[in-house]
Design a protein around this motif. Structure first.
Motif, mmCIF file in Angstrom:
data_model
loop_
_atom_site.group_PDB
_atom_site.id
_atom_site.type_symbol
_atom_site.label_atom_id
_atom_site.label_comp_id
_atom_site.label_asym_id
_atom_site.label_seq_id
_atom_site.Cartn_x
_atom_site.Cartn_y
_atom_site.Cartn_z
ATOM 1 N N SER A 178 0.823 -1.212 0.000
ATOM 2 C CA SER A 178 0.000 0.000 0.000
ATOM 3 C C SER A 178 0.854 1.257 0.000
ATOM 4 C CB SER A 178 -0.932 0.003 1.214
ATOM 5 O OG SER A 178 -1.782 -1.112 1.205
ATOM 6 N N LEU A 179 2.012 1.204 0.658
ATOM 7 C CA LEU A 179 2.923 2.346 0.622
ATOM 8 C C LEU A 179 3.388 2.604 -0.798
ATOM 9 C CD1 LEU A 179 4.719 4.486 2.041
ATOM 10 C CD2 LEU A 179 6.495 2.715 2.137
ATOM 11 N N ARG A 180 3.770 1.531 -1.515
ATOM 12 C CA ARG A 180 4.248 1.714 -2.890
ATOM 13 C C ARG A 180 3.142 2.292 -3.776
ATOM 14 N NH1 ARG A 180 8.798 3.115 -3.845
ATOM 15 N NH2 ARG A 180 7.860 4.528 -5.340
ATOM 16 N N VAL A 181 1.901 1.854 -3.547
ATOM 17 C CA VAL A 181 0.754 2.410 -4.276
ATOM 18 C C VAL A 181 0.637 3.900 -4.013
ATOM 19 C CG1 VAL A 181 -1.763 2.396 -4.469
ATOM 20 C CG2 VAL A 181 -0.530 0.234 -4.282
ATOM 21 N N THR A 182 0.700 4.281 -2.731
ATOM 22 C CA THR A 182 0.530 5.681 -2.348
ATOM 23 C C THR A 182 1.656 6.553 -2.891
ATOM 24 O OG1 THR A 182 -0.603 4.999 -0.326
ATOM 25 C CG2 THR A 182 0.286 7.235 -0.381
ATOM 26 N N LEU A 183 2.889 6.082 -2.754
ATOM 27 C CA LEU A 183 4.022 6.873 -3.253
ATOM 28 C C LEU A 183 3.945 7.018 -4.768
ATOM 29 C CD1 LEU A 183 6.974 5.495 -1.077
ATOM 30 C CD2 LEU A 183 5.476 7.457 -0.654
ATOM 31 N N ALA A 243 -3.578 -3.938 6.416
ATOM 32 C CA ALA A 243 -4.976 -4.094 6.017
ATOM 33 C C ALA A 243 -5.713 -2.765 6.073
ATOM 34 C CB ALA A 243 -5.661 -5.132 6.904
ATOM 35 N N GLU A 244 -5.478 -1.987 7.121
ATOM 36 C CA GLU A 244 -6.120 -0.675 7.239
ATOM 37 C C GLU A 244 -5.581 0.290 6.188
ATOM 38 O OE1 GLU A 244 -5.891 0.831 11.209
ATOM 39 O OE2 GLU A 244 -7.009 -0.856 12.074
ATOM 40 N N PHE A 245 -4.302 0.175 5.877
ATOM 41 C CA PHE A 245 -3.694 1.023 4.848
ATOM 42 C C PHE A 245 -4.324 0.711 3.489
ATOM 43 C CE2 PHE A 245 0.776 2.780 3.529
ATOM 44 C CZ PHE A 245 0.158 3.882 2.956
ATOM 45 N N PHE A 246 -4.508 -0.576 3.194
ATOM 46 C CA PHE A 246 -5.107 -0.972 1.922
ATOM 47 C C PHE A 246 -6.553 -0.485 1.825
ATOM 48 C CE2 PHE A 246 -6.749 -4.553 -0.912
ATOM 49 C CZ PHE A 246 -6.291 -3.939 -2.067
ATOM 50 N N ALA A 247 -7.292 -0.586 2.928
ATOM 51 C CA ALA A 247 -8.677 -0.098 2.931
ATOM 52 C C ALA A 247 -8.720 1.400 2.645
ATOM 53 C CB ALA A 247 -9.336 -0.406 4.272
ATOM 54 N N LEU A 248 -7.743 2.140 3.160
ATOM 55 C CA LEU A 248 -7.679 3.584 2.932
ATOM 56 C C LEU A 248 -7.449 3.899 1.465
ATOM 57 C CD1 LEU A 248 -7.437 6.537 4.016
ATOM 58 C CD2 LEU A 248 -4.983 6.083 4.316
ATOM 59 N N ILE A 249 -6.497 3.226 0.831
ATOM 60 C CA ILE A 249 -6.211 3.550 -0.569
ATOM 61 C C ILE A 249 -7.322 3.081 -1.496
ATOM 62 C CG2 ILE A 249 -3.719 3.595 -0.167
ATOM 63 C CD1 ILE A 249 -3.511 0.888 -1.484
ATOM 64 N N CYS A 308 -9.746 5.760 -1.864
ATOM 65 C CA CYS A 308 -9.241 6.852 -2.694
ATOM 66 C C CYS A 308 -9.162 6.490 -4.178
ATOM 67 C CB CYS A 308 -7.855 7.266 -2.206
ATOM 68 S SG CYS A 308 -7.833 7.902 -0.526
ATOM 69 N N ASN A 309 -9.518 5.259 -4.522
ATOM 70 C CA ASN A 309 -9.471 4.815 -5.922
ATOM 71 C C ASN A 309 -8.068 4.904 -6.516
ATOM 72 O OD1 ASN A 309 -12.243 4.142 -6.226
ATOM 73 N ND2 ASN A 309 -12.726 6.308 -6.434
ATOM 74 N N PHE A 310 -7.045 4.690 -5.687
ATOM 75 C CA PHE A 310 -5.692 4.623 -6.216
ATOM 76 C C PHE A 310 -5.552 3.371 -7.075
ATOM 77 C CE2 PHE A 310 -3.653 7.024 -2.392
ATOM 78 C CZ PHE A 310 -4.273 8.188 -2.804
ATOM 79 N N GLN A 311 -4.625 3.399 -8.004
ATOM 80 C CA GLN A 311 -4.364 2.242 -8.858
ATOM 81 C C GLN A 311 -3.478 1.246 -8.110
ATOM 82 O OE1 GLN A 311 -3.031 4.549 -12.346
ATOM 83 N NE2 GLN A 311 -4.540 3.372 -13.477
ATOM 84 N N THR A 312 -4.070 0.135 -7.744
ATOM 85 C CA THR A 312 -3.372 -0.880 -6.973
ATOM 86 C C THR A 312 -2.823 -1.968 -7.898
ATOM 87 O OG1 THR A 312 -5.340 -2.259 -6.681
ATOM 88 C CG2 THR A 312 -5.004 -0.454 -5.090
ATOM 89 N N VAL A 313 -2.071 -2.885 -7.307
ATOM 90 C CA VAL A 313 -1.580 -4.025 -8.074
ATOM 91 C C VAL A 313 -2.764 -4.819 -8.615
ATOM 92 C CG1 VAL A 313 -0.172 -6.121 -7.981
ATOM 93 C CG2 VAL A 313 0.512 -4.103 -6.675
ATOM 94 N N ASN A 314 -3.831 -4.928 -7.825
ATOM 95 C CA ASN A 314 -5.039 -5.619 -8.286
ATOM 96 C C ASN A 314 -5.562 -4.996 -9.576
ATOM 97 O OD1 ASN A 314 -4.594 -6.423 -5.606
ATOM 98 N ND2 ASN A 314 -6.752 -6.832 -5.268
ATOM 99 N N ASN A 315 -5.618 -3.660 -9.625
ATOM 100 C CA ASN A 315 -6.098 -2.983 -10.827
ATOM 101 C C ASN A 315 -5.207 -3.271 -12.025
ATOM 102 O OD1 ASN A 315 -6.793 -0.498 -8.525
ATOM 103 N ND2 ASN A 315 -8.429 -1.352 -9.765
ATOM 104 N N PHE A 316 -3.900 -3.268 -11.797
ATOM 105 C CA PHE A 316 -2.963 -3.438 -12.907
ATOM 106 C C PHE A 316 -3.172 -4.765 -13.626
ATOM 107 C CE2 PHE A 316 0.286 -0.510 -10.666
ATOM 108 C CZ PHE A 316 -0.234 0.596 -11.307
ATOM 109 N N VAL A 317 -3.358 -5.845 -12.889
ATOM 110 C CA VAL A 317 -3.424 -7.147 -13.548
ATOM 111 C C VAL A 317 -4.774 -7.360 -14.233
ATOM 112 C CG1 VAL A 317 -1.751 -8.176 -11.973
ATOM 113 C CG2 VAL A 317 -4.186 -8.355 -11.451
#
Length: 350
Positions: free
Chosen positions: A38-43, A126-132, A135-144
């Motif tokens: 989640s940190l890598r997503v946010t950065l 888990a809480e960090f992932f729920a936060l992002i 925010c509709n950030f592009q996660t690894v899940n979205n990429f694949v």
């Protein structure tokens, strides 16, 4: 494209600052950080919003953030070095110096964020992932879920929700791992690197999460915020029918709903009709579902994990033993993978 809240005002002012821990600083040596996807997503979102490495071609400034870190925060590089970042300006400065060999991968929990005027404590990943996700950030899940930028070379390994390393043999198995029905917990894809991708006919070895984000940032559909749901649509191109995981990705690629065509015969299924009639399973079997391994003992239980729009066969853990009914009697077959099982169903059940 969904609207994301505008970046809030900075919580801290003054000069940006960070420093490395050393053996001469016993207090700072007590800092313990955790690797954080989640940190890598946010950065990554922060870098795009601030045109670091020219990435704001894929996201505009007012779509960057819906929360702000409460500084200071402690981050760790991939070589274990821990730094304390004392302001937003300091964070931008260190992000500008990241490279493929020296990048952030960890954060100290708990930390705090400000969101809509409220301060929230983030205690774990888990809480960090729920936060992002909020925010509709592009996660690894979205990429694949973007099938058009590259192909993943299977098999790959992932760490599932139970912290077990499991092997994924097909795209369908991967999608089933990260597709989460409403009302259930969400699994954040945790890939075991290195993996290989095929892009424009060239095989690329991706060694870590930083490189994976860099490749995905350069994909055309990275300018779109598409949800990680599997509702496939197809379009006809000059080179054949192309399937997208959902309409959003197709529209991001320049198509409209008027371009959509039937996905048949790309999506074909007959497992559900064949189970119990053409063939029977030797139970128990295991199924990969939402990042966990589930033991199944009956046909009824197995059909709960059968999603024809995702895969022609449930995400079974192989090998499996199957008994096919033939005019001359029952034949027992052992299958090492889904491809072999698919072929046997097509040969024996049509």
């Amino acid at each position: 494209m969904k609207k994301i809240k505008i970046l809030l005002l900075l919580l801290t002012v003054s000069v940006a600052g960070f420093y490395s821990c050393t053996d001469n600083d016993p207090v700072e040596n007590e800092i313990v950080t955790s690797k954080s996807i989640s940190l890598r997503v946010t950065l990554n979102e922060i870098k795009k919003a601030n045109n670091i490495n020219g990435k704001n071609d894929f996201a505009t400034q007012d779509q960057a953030f819906c929360f702000n870190f409460v500084f200071p925060i402690n981050l760790s590089y991939n070589n274990g070095t821990v730094v304390t970042v004392s302001s937003y300006e300091g964070l931008i400065a260190v992000l500008a110096s990241e490279t493929s060999t020296f990048y952030f991968e960890g954060i100290q929990f708990p930390f705090q964020v400000q969101q809509e005027g409220a301060i929230t404590t983030i205690d774990d990943e888990a809480e960090f992932f729920a936060l992002i996700l909020e925010c509709n950030f592009q996660t690894v899940n979205n990429f694949v879920f973007d099938f058009t930028c590259y192909d993943i070379v299977y098999p790959i390994s992932i760490v599932n929700a139970n912290n077990q390393t499991v092997v994924i043999n097909t795209q369908a198995e991967l999608i089933q791992q990260i597709s989460t029905p409403t009302g259930t917990s969400t699994y954040q894809l945790n890939i075991v690197f290195p993996i290989s991708l095929v892009q424009n006919g060239v095989t690329i070895v991706v060694n870590d999460l930083y490189e994976f984000f860099e490749i995905n940032n350069d994909c055309p559909s990275s300018s779109c915020i598409c949800t990680a749901d599997y509702n496939p649509v197809c379009v006809q191109t000059t080179t054949g029918t192309v399937m997208y995981s959902n309409a959003c990705f197709a529209i991001c690629d320049g198509f409209t709903q008027a371009d959509f065509v039937s996905c048949d015969p790309i999506i074909t299924t007959n497992f559900g009709n064949g189970l119990g009639t053409c063939f029977t399973m030797n139970y128990p079997v295991q199924v990969q579902h939402q990042g966990a391994l589930v033991t199944v003992n009956t046909n009824a239980e197995l059909l709960q994990y059968y999603f024809p729009s995702w895969s022609s066969i449930p995400a079974l853990v192989y090998p499996v033993t199957v008994n096919f009914n033939t005019p001359t009697g029952s034949i027992s077959m052992v299958f090492a993978n889904q491809t072999a099982f698919d072929s046997a169903i097509i040969s024996n059940c049509n």
